[in-house]
Scaffold this motif. Structure first.
Motif, PDB file in Angstrom:
ATOM      1  N   LEU A  89     -24.520  17.958  13.878  1.00 18.24           N
ATOM      2  CA  LEU A  89     -24.364  16.824  15.100  1.00 18.24           C
ATOM      3  C   LEU A  89     -23.528  17.760  16.353  1.00 18.24           C
ATOM      4  O   LEU A  89     -24.326  17.772  17.343  1.00 18.24           O
ATOM      5  CB  LEU A  89     -22.792  15.543  15.154  1.00 18.24           C
ATOM      6  N   ALA A  92     -26.835  19.969  16.869  1.00 16.22           N
ATOM      7  CA  ALA A  92     -28.013  18.847  18.426  1.00 16.22           C
ATOM      8  C   ALA A  92     -28.019  19.050  19.755  1.00 16.22           C
ATOM      9  O   ALA A  92     -28.550  18.438  20.487  1.00 16.22           O
ATOM     10  CB  ALA A  92     -27.956  17.365  17.361  1.00 16.22           C
ATOM     11  N   LEU A 184     -31.233  18.169  13.406  1.00 18.52           N
ATOM     12  CA  LEU A 184     -31.221  15.948  12.965  1.00 18.52           C
ATOM     13  C   LEU A 184     -31.668  15.612  11.814  1.00 18.52           C
ATOM     14  O   LEU A 184     -31.779  15.362  10.404  1.00 18.52           O
ATOM     15  CB  LEU A 184     -31.028  15.786  14.293  1.00 18.52           C
TER      16      LEU A 184
END
Length: 464
Positions: A89, A92, A184
């Motif tokens: 995460l 990203a 992702l």
């Protein structure tokens, strides 16, 4: 319902389990080198010097040098899958922030965030392998484990090519935004195919105590102070030197007083061969990263080629690096591969002295290809050396410090590039760089010849 990989009759280390771990582990090396061919357009957009854009390299490596062992410790304490998902995460998020970067300092901050996020993948993957082996009662097959190391080597080598193609086709922002689908997509595969973490036992000490936050802070401060001094040796900030010395002394004092410090100096003192391996690693990778970043900038700035052409010029080196890494994994000895690697770098340095901005691109590519053998052999042989020389109970920490030594070499390379190139890459700067790298590798050859800490041979079982 069980995952496919967990069927008793199936392979516990099948593609579904290994693929997301390999993809995540490739994010750090590919981000490390993909920026090489984007440094020139970034410097144009932000009117920055080579030393200033060097912080884009140093920022990621400074962070990774501290974050790799830290994230590994968190994976042990909190669960490897949890840490892996959070790391993806963060990667990203860095991709999003990099797309809209309004200034160079902002972009350096994005690289720091990338350093934290990508550092969680490799140690978490290794932890997940170990837990999978324990749960299924089978050791991870050698081919599955080698996927992680070979993926790292391959993505390090192809990073400049990928960065060049993306920068030419979509602009330098693309080397950041490409992390969004990569992170992702990997996250979705982890959620679908990697088993959840087992319940963790209650910790007897607080998390801040478990991960030695003070030791991490002191070590990071030492690296930052040293880096601030080294990044602009034309106009050195002399005040940083006493700061680095004081922080380094404080790091040592703290480490010697703590039972499980972030930087285990007692372990390094007890295992001199391992310490020698770390020193060799940092020195050898300083050369490797001078080539990765310095060559691409020179091809674009001095020779006037596009980012894509600069990336493609490194492709033969990438192929040789891959072949050399496979060869190194099958070699029994350590001294021979190291000597061949450093000798190849010396030949590469001589070749760089014979080219200039007027040379054909294929001649430039041929000259830098010699460094591919060094990259592949040093990576795999160093990994074997650490495996043999580290105490078994501390192999994880020792592996993390191996990565730290690599990043310190990369930091040294950014400083050398700023000193050799100044405002812009030039023929004189490249030839200066080649002379310095050649001298360093001559020292490495001589040191390896007289090094009595290297075992004479490695059994096949030792590297399994």
């Amino acid at each position: 319902m069980h995952h496919f990989d967990e069927r008793p009759a199936g392979n516990p280390f099948g593609v579904r389990f290994v693929l997301p771990l390999a993809l995540g582990s490739s994010l750090n090396p590919v981000n490390s080198t993909a920026i090489a061919t984007a440094l020139v357009p970034i410097s144009r957009d932000f009117h920055a010097t080579v030393a200033q854009t060097g912080w884009l390299i140093a920022g990621l490596y400074l962070t990774s040098a501290v974050a790799q062992p830290t994230m590994g410790r968190l994976a042990d304490l909190l669960g490897a899958r949890r840490v892996y998902l959070v790391s993806l995460l963060l990667v990203a998020a860095a991709g999003v922030l990099g797309r809209w970067a309004p200034s160079l300092p902002w972009l350096v901050g994005v690289r720091v965030l990338l350093g934290v996020g990508t550092s969680g993948a490799y140690p978490s993957a290794m932890r997940l392998f170990r837990e999978r082996a324990d749960r299924t009662g089978s050791a991870p097959p050698r081919v599955a484990l080698s996927v992680l190391s070979l993926t790292g080597i391959a993505t390090t080598a192809i990073g400049p090519v990928l960065g060049g193609v993306l920068t030419t086709a979509f602009g330098w922002h693309a080397i950041f935004t490409v992390n969004i689908p990569l992170a992702l997509g990997t996250l979705c595969m982890v959620l679908a195919w990697v088993p959840k973490d087992a319940p963790r036992a209650a910790r007897r000490k607080g998390l801040a105590t478990e991960v030695d936050l003070l030791g991490i802070g002191l070590f990071a401060g030492t690296l930052v102070a040293t880096m601030v001094f080294l990044m602009d040796l034309d106009h050195p900030r002399w005040a940083m030197l006493p700061c680095a010395v004081v922080l380094g002394a404080a790091t040592a004092w703290h480490s010697l007083r703590r039972d499980d410090p972030f930087l285990d100096l007692r372990m390094l003192a007890r295992h001199v061969p391992l310490s020698v391996t770390y020193l060799r690693t940092a020195t050898a990778f300083a050369t490797a990263y001078c080539v990765f970043y310095g060559f691409a900038q020179w091809v674009e700035n001095a020779a006037g080629y596009s980012a894509a052409a600069a990336g493609l010029a490194t492709l033969p080196m990438s192929v040789v690096a891959g072949i050399a890494s496979l060869t190194g994994a099958r070699t029994r000895g350590l001294r021979g591969p190291f000597l061949f690697a450093f000798a190849s770098s010396i030949v590469g340095c001589v070749a760089l002295l014979w080219i200039d901005a007027a040379s054909p691109l294929w001649i430039m590519a041929a000259a830098v290809t010699f460094f591919g053998a060094s990259l592949g052999l040093v990576s795999t042989t160093t990994q074997t050396a650490v495996y043999l020389q580290a105490p078994p109970a501390q192999l994880g920490a020792a592996s993390g410090l191996q990565r730290t030594a690599t990043y310190i070499g990369a930091i040294a390379a950014t400083s050398l590039l700023g000193l050799a190139y100044g405002q812009h890459a030039s023929d004189h700067g490249l030839h200066t760089l080649a002379l310095v790298m050649g001298a360093v590798n001559v020292v490495l050859v001589l040191a390896t010849l007289v090094d009595r800490t290297l075992p004479r041979a490695v059994s096949s079982s030792s590297t399994s």
